[in-house]
Design a protein around this motif. Structure first.
Motif, PDB file in Angstrom:
ATOM      1  N   HIS A  40       0.808  -1.216   0.000  1.00 23.86           N
ATOM      2  CA  HIS A  40       0.000   0.000   0.000  1.00 23.86           C
ATOM      3  C   HIS A  40       0.844   1.271   0.000  1.00 23.86           C
ATOM      4  CE1 HIS A  40      -3.546  -2.400   1.916  1.00 23.86           C
ATOM      5  NE2 HIS A  40      -3.413  -2.618   0.627  1.00 23.86           N
ATOM      6  N   GLU A  41       2.120   1.139   0.367  1.00 19.91           N
ATOM      7  CA  GLU A  41       3.016   2.286   0.403  1.00 19.91           C
ATOM      8  C   GLU A  41       3.916   2.364  -0.827  1.00 19.91           C
ATOM      9  OE1 GLU A  41       5.119   1.732   4.028  1.00 19.91           O
ATOM     10  OE2 GLU A  41       3.391   2.158   5.313  1.00 19.91           O
ATOM     11  N   ASP A  42       3.785   1.405  -1.728  1.00 13.86           N
ATOM     12  CA  ASP A  42       4.625   1.378  -2.917  1.00 13.86           C
ATOM     13  C   ASP A  42       3.913   2.105  -4.055  1.00 13.86           C
ATOM     14  OD1 ASP A  42       5.709   0.293  -5.527  1.00 13.86           O
ATOM     15  OD2 ASP A  42       7.061  -0.722  -4.125  1.00 13.86           O
ATOM     16  N   PRO A  43       4.493   3.171  -4.589  1.00 16.53           N
ATOM     17  CA  PRO A  43       3.824   3.959  -5.635  1.00 16.53           C
ATOM     18  C   PRO A  43       3.552   3.170  -6.911  1.00 16.53           C
ATOM     19  CG  PRO A  43       6.120   4.659  -5.367  1.00 16.53           C
ATOM     20  CD  PRO A  43       5.809   3.747  -4.221  1.00 16.53           C
ATOM     21  N   ARG A  44       4.381   2.178  -7.202  1.00 14.77           N
ATOM     22  CA  ARG A  44       4.159   1.369  -8.407  1.00 14.77           C
ATOM     23  C   ARG A  44       2.889   0.545  -8.277  1.00 14.77           C
ATOM     24  NH1 ARG A  44       9.855  -1.481  -7.895  1.00 14.77           N
ATOM     25  NH2 ARG A  44       9.021  -1.414  -5.764  1.00 14.77           N
ATOM     26  N   VAL A  45       2.680  -0.031  -7.092  1.00 14.54           N
ATOM     27  CA  VAL A  45       1.470  -0.816  -6.851  1.00 14.54           C
ATOM     28  C   VAL A  45       0.248   0.086  -6.842  1.00 14.54           C
ATOM     29  CG1 VAL A  45       0.261  -2.292  -5.202  1.00 14.54           C
ATOM     30  CG2 VAL A  45       2.719  -2.589  -5.563  1.00 14.54           C
ATOM     31  N   VAL A  46       0.363   1.211  -6.165  1.00 17.25           N
ATOM     32  CA  VAL A  46      -0.757   2.152  -6.074  1.00 17.25           C
ATOM     33  C   VAL A  46      -1.198   2.610  -7.461  1.00 17.25           C
ATOM     34  CG1 VAL A  46      -1.472   4.427  -5.255  1.00 17.25           C
ATOM     35  CG2 VAL A  46      -0.144   2.918  -3.755  1.00 17.25           C
ATOM     36  N   ALA A  47      -0.241   2.923  -8.313  1.00 18.16           N
ATOM     37  CA  ALA A  47      -0.565   3.392  -9.666  1.00 18.16           C
ATOM     38  C   ALA A  47      -1.246   2.299 -10.482  1.00 18.16           C
ATOM     39  CB  ALA A  47       0.705   3.866 -10.370  1.00 18.16           C
ATOM     40  N   ALA A  48      -0.723   1.068 -10.392  1.00 24.36           N
ATOM     41  CA  ALA A  48      -1.298  -0.040 -11.159  1.00 24.36           C
ATOM     42  C   ALA A  48      -2.699  -0.382 -10.673  1.00 24.36           C
ATOM     43  CB  ALA A  48      -0.387  -1.269 -11.059  1.00 24.36           C
ATOM     44  N   VAL A  49      -2.889  -0.374  -9.371  1.00 23.48           N
ATOM     45  CA  VAL A  49      -4.207  -0.692  -8.808  1.00 23.48           C
ATOM     46  C   VAL A  49      -5.223   0.386  -9.174  1.00 23.48           C
ATOM     47  CG1 VAL A  49      -5.509  -0.930  -6.657  1.00 23.48           C
ATOM     48  CG2 VAL A  49      -3.327  -2.131  -6.939  1.00 23.48           C
ATOM     49  N   ARG A  50      -4.822   1.647  -9.114  1.00 21.92           N
ATOM     50  CA  ARG A  50      -5.730   2.741  -9.485  1.00 21.92           C
ATOM     51  C   ARG A  50      -6.224   2.587 -10.918  1.00 21.92           C
ATOM     52  NH1 ARG A  50      -2.747   8.060  -6.828  1.00 21.92           N
ATOM     53  NH2 ARG A  50      -3.625   7.830  -4.720  1.00 21.92           N
ATOM     54  N   GLU A  51      -5.349   2.140 -11.800  1.00 17.40           N
ATOM     55  CA  GLU A  51      -5.750   1.927 -13.190  1.00 17.40           C
ATOM     56  C   GLU A  51      -6.741   0.778 -13.293  1.00 17.40           C
ATOM     57  OE1 GLU A  51      -3.770   0.848 -17.538  1.00 17.40           O
ATOM     58  OE2 GLU A  51      -2.600   0.574 -15.706  1.00 17.40           O
ATOM     59  N   SER A  52      -6.451  -0.321 -12.591  1.00 18.71           N
ATOM     60  CA  SER A  52      -7.290  -1.515 -12.694  1.00 18.71           C
ATOM     61  C   SER A  52      -8.676  -1.316 -12.075  1.00 18.71           C
ATOM     62  CB  SER A  52      -6.579  -2.700 -12.016  1.00 18.71           C
ATOM     63  OG  SER A  52      -7.334  -3.880 -12.152  1.00 18.71           O
ATOM     64  N   VAL A  53      -8.758  -0.577 -10.959  1.00 18.62           N
ATOM     65  CA  VAL A  53     -10.048  -0.432 -10.283  1.00 18.62           C
ATOM     66  C   VAL A  53     -11.052   0.384 -11.090  1.00 18.62           C
ATOM     67  CG1 VAL A  53      -9.094  -0.725  -7.969  1.00 18.62           C
ATOM     68  CG2 VAL A  53      -9.302   1.577  -8.920  1.00 18.62           C
ATOM     69  N   ASN A  54     -10.604   1.050 -12.130  1.00 17.52           N
ATOM     70  CA  ASN A  54     -11.550   1.724 -13.020  1.00 17.52           C
ATOM     71  C   ASN A  54     -12.516   0.734 -13.660  1.00 17.52           C
ATOM     72  OD1 ASN A  54     -10.590   4.391 -12.705  1.00 17.52           O
ATOM     73  ND2 ASN A  54      -8.923   4.007 -14.142  1.00 17.52           N
ATOM     74  N   TYR A  55     -12.109  -0.540 -13.717  1.00 17.79           N
ATOM     75  CA  TYR A  55     -12.925  -1.578 -14.339  1.00 17.79           C
ATOM     76  C   TYR A  55     -13.524  -2.538 -13.316  1.00 17.79           C
ATOM     77  CZ  TYR A  55      -9.989   0.084 -18.168  1.00 17.79           C
ATOM     78  OH  TYR A  55      -9.336   0.874 -19.071  1.00 17.79           O
ATOM     79  N   LEU A  56     -13.347  -2.248 -12.046  1.00 15.56           N
ATOM     80  CA  LEU A  56     -13.748  -3.168 -10.980  1.00 15.56           C
ATOM     81  C   LEU A  56     -15.179  -2.891 -10.510  1.00 15.56           C
ATOM     82  CD1 LEU A  56     -12.770  -5.408  -8.973  1.00 15.56           C
ATOM     83  CD2 LEU A  56     -12.077  -3.543  -7.449  1.00 15.56           C
ATOM     84  N   VAL A  57     -15.941  -3.975 -10.308  1.00 20.64           N
ATOM     85  CA  VAL A  57     -17.288  -3.871  -9.753  1.00 20.64           C
ATOM     86  C   VAL A  57     -17.270  -4.213  -8.264  1.00 20.64           C
ATOM     87  CG1 VAL A  57     -19.643  -4.788  -9.844  1.00 20.64           C
ATOM     88  CG2 VAL A  57     -18.360  -4.426 -11.959  1.00 20.64           C
ATOM     89  N   SER A  58     -16.630  -5.321  -7.913  1.00 24.86           N
ATOM     90  CA  SER A  58     -16.537  -5.737  -6.517  1.00 24.86           C
ATOM     91  C   SER A  58     -15.396  -6.723  -6.368  1.00 24.86           C
ATOM     92  CB  SER A  58     -17.843  -6.383  -6.040  1.00 24.86           C
ATOM     93  OG  SER A  58     -18.089  -7.585  -6.755  1.00 24.86           O
ATOM     94  N   GLN A  59     -14.993  -6.970  -5.131  1.00 24.35           N
ATOM     95  CA  GLN A  59     -13.950  -7.954  -4.880  1.00 24.35           C
ATOM     96  C   GLN A  59     -14.156  -8.560  -3.500  1.00 24.35           C
ATOM     97  OE1 GLN A  59     -10.893  -4.534  -4.902  1.00 24.35           O
ATOM     98  NE2 GLN A  59      -9.850  -6.110  -3.712  1.00 24.35           N
ATOM     99  N   GLN A  60     -13.632  -9.761  -3.330  1.00 24.25           N
ATOM    100  CA  GLN A  60     -13.694 -10.439  -2.048  1.00 24.25           C
ATOM    101  C   GLN A  60     -12.514 -11.399  -1.967  1.00 24.25           C
ATOM    102  OE1 GLN A  60     -17.600 -12.306  -2.850  1.00 24.25           O
ATOM    103  NE2 GLN A  60     -16.577 -14.283  -2.641  1.00 24.25           N
ATOM    104  N   ASN A  61     -12.255 -11.905  -0.774  1.00 23.76           N
ATOM    105  CA  ASN A  61     -11.154 -12.861  -0.640  1.00 23.76           C
ATOM    106  C   ASN A  61     -11.432 -13.862   0.464  1.00 23.76           C
ATOM    107  OD1 ASN A  61     -10.772 -11.238   1.600  1.00 23.76           O
ATOM    108  ND2 ASN A  61      -8.582 -10.964   1.294  1.00 23.76           N
ATOM    109  N   MET A  62     -10.652 -14.932   0.459  1.00 27.65           N
ATOM    110  CA  MET A  62     -10.720 -15.963   1.481  1.00 27.65           C
ATOM    111  C   MET A  62      -9.298 -16.373   1.848  1.00 27.65           C
ATOM    112  SD  MET A  62     -13.742 -18.582   0.176  1.00 27.65           S
ATOM    113  CE  MET A  62     -12.817 -19.126  -1.283  1.00 27.65           C
ATOM    114  N   LEU A  63      -9.076 -16.623   3.116  1.00 24.64           N
ATOM    115  CA  LEU A  63      -7.809 -17.206   3.555  1.00 24.64           C
ATOM    116  C   LEU A  63      -8.020 -18.709   3.636  1.00 24.64           C
ATOM    117  CD1 LEU A  63      -4.892 -16.541   4.576  1.00 24.64           C
ATOM    118  CD2 LEU A  63      -5.805 -16.889   6.875  1.00 24.64           C
ATOM    119  N   LEU A  64      -7.173 -19.456   2.949  1.00 21.82           N
ATOM    120  CA  LEU A  64      -7.336 -20.901   2.808  1.00 21.82           C
ATOM    121  C   LEU A  64      -6.206 -21.655   3.503  1.00 21.82           C
ATOM    122  CD1 LEU A  64      -8.142 -20.912  -1.020  1.00 21.82           C
ATOM    123  CD2 LEU A  64      -9.796 -20.903   0.857  1.00 21.82           C
TER     124      LEU A  64
END
Length: 247
Positions: free
Chosen positions: A214-238
């Motif tokens: 969350h503190e890495d600008p490269r990740v933040v930039a890539a995620v910001r681009e991708s979430v423009n197309y995101l509707v929802s998300q969820q996760n599970m720990l397995l």
């Protein structure tokens, strides 16, 4: 003549631009390789979870004699618990049909596992997925925990959001705090859905890595681009079972 030349120019331009809208999801090996992965989720009665897993452990060899088990996990966090999640690999749809027919005729499997354990299951879900062409299933170096992150993307398919999603995944991989096991695109189930399977040494190492990302600008930039197309998300720990090929 000018009209003809103008039409020809437009046609050539459309041919030139056409490849640019293709996504890395939709080109390459997936078009030629029929291999797919079935995601199966069983919701179990709370008091019967351990019994079900012990029964499968004793009889797993009967099931894996018919098709390849990629991994088998119990759900620790994320949504409903007392749930197991498993991934099966098939060469193509004809292969899966053959396997289902063989299982229906396998008296040992039916009598020792399936029939006695049907009463332990509340609900079953199945999805058919393809491994995206830009990754392959990777085995972690040692035992750990897994995270299945599920992204519901906007309608339009990988041609719309595939490249941005790929960049977001790779941005996390490049930090090195987690290991990518596989990225799967749903073919049957909720469409425009992508599952990303990650491995971490522990839930704590996963949490520490997430804070770092969350503190890495490269990740933040890539995620910001991708979430423009995101509707929802969820996760599970397995948590992998003792009989899971992926530990």
């Amino acid at each position: 003549m000018l009209v003809l030349r103008s039409a020809l120019t437009r046609a050539l331009a459309s041919r030139t631009l056409a490849p640019q809208v293709c996504s890395s999801f939709a080109t390459g090996p997936r078009q030629y390789d029929g291999t797919f992965y079935e995601f199966r989720t069983y919701y179990l009665k709370p008091s019967k979870m351990n019994e079900f897993l012990e029964n499968f452990k004793k009889n797993a060899h009967l099931r894996t004699a018919h098709s390849e088990l990629v991994g088998y996990w119990s759900v620790e966090f994320g949504g409903r618990i007392n749930k197991v999640f498993h991934i099966w690999k098939y060469d193509n749809f004809a292969h899966r049909t053959e396997v289902r027919k063989a299982l229906a005729k396998d008296k040992e499997w039916q009598e020792q596992f399936l029939i006695p354990n049907l009463a332990l299951i509340d609900k079953q879900e199945s999805e058919i997925t393809y491994l995206v062409p830009w990754c392959k299933i990777e085995k972690p170096p040692k035992e750990g925990v897994y995270e299945l992150a599920t992204f519901q993307m906007k309608p339009g398919g990988p041609a719309l959001w595939g490249d941005a999603f790929k960049r977001a995944v790779h941005a996390h991989v490049n930090l090195g705090y987690t290991k990518l096991v596989g990225v799967f695109h749903t073919e049957y189930g909720a469409l425009n859905r992508v599952h990303v399977l990650w491995w971490n040494e522990s839930a704590d190492s996963r949490a520490a890595g997430r804070h770092k990302s969350h503190e890495d600008p490269r990740v933040v930039a890539a995620v910001r681009e991708s979430v423009n197309y995101l509707v929802s998300q969820q996760n599970m720990l397995l948590i992998p079972t003792s009989f899971s090929p992926l530990k």
